[in-house]
Design an enzyme around this catalytic site. Structure first.
Site, PDB file in Angstrom:
ATOM      1  N   SER A 118       0.812  -1.214   0.000  1.00  0.00           N
ATOM      2  CA  SER A 118       0.000   0.000   0.000  1.00  0.00           C
ATOM      3  C   SER A 118       0.842   1.259   0.000  1.00  0.00           C
ATOM      4  O   SER A 118       0.301   2.363  -0.105  1.00  0.00           O
ATOM      5  CB  SER A 118      -0.916   0.005   1.241  1.00  0.00           C
ATOM      6  OG  SER A 118      -0.154  -0.105   2.427  1.00  0.00           O
ATOM      7  N   HIS A 139      -2.554  -3.138  -5.911  1.00  0.00           N
ATOM      8  CA  HIS A 139      -3.010  -2.818  -4.564  1.00  0.00           C
ATOM      9  C   HIS A 139      -4.521  -2.979  -4.466  1.00  0.00           C
ATOM     10  O   HIS A 139      -5.290  -2.129  -4.904  1.00  0.00           O
ATOM     11  CB  HIS A 139      -2.587  -1.376  -4.221  1.00  0.00           C
ATOM     12  CG  HIS A 139      -3.012  -0.919  -2.868  1.00  0.00           C
ATOM     13  ND1 HIS A 139      -3.237   0.402  -2.571  1.00  0.00           N
ATOM     14  CD2 HIS A 139      -3.260  -1.611  -1.721  1.00  0.00           C
ATOM     15  CE1 HIS A 139      -3.597   0.515  -1.308  1.00  0.00           C
ATOM     16  NE2 HIS A 139      -3.620  -0.693  -0.777  1.00  0.00           N
ATOM     17  N   GLU A 151      -5.714  -0.489  -7.276  1.00  0.00           N
ATOM     18  CA  GLU A 151      -4.770   0.565  -7.620  1.00  0.00           C
ATOM     19  C   GLU A 151      -3.546  -0.103  -8.251  1.00  0.00           C
ATOM     20  O   GLU A 151      -2.833  -0.855  -7.589  1.00  0.00           O
ATOM     21  CB  GLU A 151      -4.384   1.340  -6.357  1.00  0.00           C
ATOM     22  CG  GLU A 151      -3.581   2.594  -6.615  1.00  0.00           C
ATOM     23  CD  GLU A 151      -3.262   3.342  -5.322  1.00  0.00           C
ATOM     24  OE1 GLU A 151      -3.111   4.565  -5.400  1.00  0.00           O
ATOM     25  OE2 GLU A 151      -3.152   2.703  -4.250  1.00  0.00           O
ATOM     26  N   ASN A 189      -3.327   6.125  -0.489  1.00  0.00           N
ATOM     27  CA  ASN A 189      -2.834   6.437   0.852  1.00  0.00           C
ATOM     28  C   ASN A 189      -2.207   7.817   0.962  1.00  0.00           C
ATOM     29  O   ASN A 189      -2.127   8.365   2.057  1.00  0.00           O
ATOM     30  CB  ASN A 189      -1.856   5.361   1.304  1.00  0.00           C
ATOM     31  CG  ASN A 189      -2.602   4.123   1.762  1.00  0.00           C
ATOM     32  OD1 ASN A 189      -3.567   4.212   2.505  1.00  0.00           O
ATOM     33  ND2 ASN A 189      -2.167   2.958   1.296  1.00  0.00           N
TER      34      ASN A 189
END
Length: 294
Positions: A118, A139, A151, A189
């Site tokens: 991540s 991800h 992702e 993130n």
């Protein structure tokens, strides 16, 4: 691609194995712990039962999905003849680099090596192999069988054809792929963690309590879950790790983790996985009972 290996049988790994197996792929689920593999298969079975209760799958589909998964404790044996490996081990850069060195040695030269990281640099992971063009980020979001987003992160040397293959594969899994480039935190993130960190700072500075902060974000911003409870579900240790990656990667003090988060992780309050974080999680007669700690 017909055969896939998933490295790591934890929450993300078993979810990734679930969606591949349910789509018809032969999946080798690899973990050093036989107990973790057994628990993963039980979790996949329970999640399939939930899908059956909702009418999403049949008993026959459950049986076939579980039959598509082969648990193993050996990387060399598990990746020898697969077209794709998805690594979903603990978010630890040293561990991931070691795993990718092993994968590079034992997987077929044409196999694509993907990581579910991540936040850790895809370029750095790829540099640990002799096939950086075939290394990519994939991800998934938690819970994997439910969440649609994947992702997809291009490392500096990722081949465009590899990206196209992973985009097409994600769509085949019923997911929505979003391709991004390899910079700290990627997109998900880089945006999410500063919001969570600011929510923790708001608690730390006494601006509002846990329930109030989460209620404002749920009812005011239409978030399905407040940032503090979401942090508990992600794992406060994971949140701290990602913030450190952002802080180290950009050198910007706005990414510095809140001291309250650092203290909680140090004390072992990690969220749902430890039973306590910003909330307490206790087993009720039918479901988890959730109550704020602050």
């Amino acid at each position: 691609m017909q055969k896939v290996a998933v490295i790591g049988a934890g929450t993300m790994g078993n979810g990734i194995a679930h969606v591949f197996a349910q789509t018809g792929y032969a999946v080798t689920l690899i973990d050093v712990s036989a107990a973790a593999l057994e628990k993963a298969l039980q979790t996949i079975g329970k999640n399939l039962d939930r899908q059956i209760a909702k009418g999403a799958v049949t008993e026959e589909q459950k049986t076939q999905t579980l039959a598509n998964i082969t648990p193993l404790t050996s990387i060399p044996e598990g990746v020898r003849d697969v077209s794709l490996v998805v690594e979903a081990a603990t978010e630890n850069v040293t561990l991931k680099l070691k795993i990718f060195q092993d994968l590079d040695q034992h997987a077929h030269p044409d196999a694509i090596l993907a990581t579910n990281t991540s936040s850790i640099s895809i370029t750095k992971i790829a540099a640990a192999t002799k096939r950086p063009g075939k290394v990519i980020g994939m991800h998934f979001m938690n819970p994997v069988p439910v969440m649609k987003l994947v992702e997809i992160i291009n490392g500096y040397a990722t081949d465009k054809n590899v990206t196209q293959q992973i985009v097409a594969l994600s769509e085949k899994l019923g997911k929505v792929p979003c391709v991004v480039n390899d910079y700290p935190g990627f997109i998900a993130n880089r945006i999410l963690m500063p919001m969570i960190n600011e929510a923790i700072y708001s608690l730390f500075e006494g601006v509002a309590g846990v329930a109030e902060i989460d209620t404002v974000m749920k009812l005011g911003m239409a978030h399905p879950m407040g940032p503090l409870q979401l942090a508990d579900f992600i794992g406060l240790d994971v949140c701290l790790s990602i913030l450190n990656v952002l802080h180290d990667g950009f050198g910007n003090p706005k990414y510095a983790p809140c001291p309250l988060l650092v203290n909680m992780v140090t004390a072992g309050y990690l969220g749902v996985k430890s039973g306590e974080g910003f909330y307490k999680y206790t087993a009720g007669s039918k479901e988890l009972v959730v109550s704020p700690r602050f």
